[in-house]
Scaffold this active site. Sequence first.
Site, short mmCIF file in Angstrom:
data_model
loop_
_atom_site.label_atom_id
_atom_site.label_comp_id
_atom_site.label_asym_id
_atom_site.label_seq_id
_atom_site.Cartn_x
_atom_site.Cartn_y
_atom_site.Cartn_z
N GLU A 1 16.43 -94.31 8.56
CA GLU A 1 15.47 -94.81 9.54
C GLU A 1 15.89 -96.17 10.10
OE1 GLU A 1 14.99 -93.67 6.44
OE2 GLU A 1 12.88 -93.21 6.10
N CYS B 1 10.24 -94.82 2.89
CA CYS B 1 9.88 -95.80 1.87
C CYS B 1 9.15 -96.97 2.51
CB CYS B 1 11.14 -96.30 1.15
SG CYS B 1 12.18 -97.37 2.16
N CYS C 1 11.26 -98.98 5.16
CA CYS C 1 11.41 -98.30 6.44
C CYS C 1 10.09 -98.25 7.19
CB CYS C 1 11.97 -96.90 6.23
SG CYS C 1 13.67 -96.94 5.59
#
Length: 159
Positions: free
Chosen positions: A58, A86, A89
């Site tokens: 990402e 996560c 990101c």
Amino acid sequence: MSQHYNDELWMHHALMLAGRAEAQGEVPVGAVLVLNNDIIGEGWNSVISHHDPTAHAEIMALRRGGALIGNYRLLNAVMYVTLEPCLMCWGAMVHARIVHLVFAAREKKTGDTRSLFDVFSHLDMNHRIMITGGVLAQVCSDQLRDFFRRRRDQKRQIA
């Protein structure tokens, strides 16, 4: 053409990018950033090859998208990623002001959109991102599961 069709189309592209990560020995996660039905950024996990803990798929896609349009604000962009993002990101996507996140497989250990913390729905957030989860979830989950199974098998053979 329905939005669902577009989601699957772009997720297939992200899945192909995840294959690039896997070919480099990285965890197979791919991301594609789309604006006005055009790709403005792509990424795949590159933490090992870049020696960079922030080189998630990402983040790589956001970096490329920002460079392409010449702005860190990626207004109206849609992020497609094969694994639930996560916290790092997620934070980068909020700062970039993407409008929509579409992810495939859930990540129960570190996924922060819905599985672990559900931070996207926090009432004090200064930017809200629309979320669609589960697009091509089984295909992406299978890719990840097979990758980790092969990795465990390789470790057993060495031991």
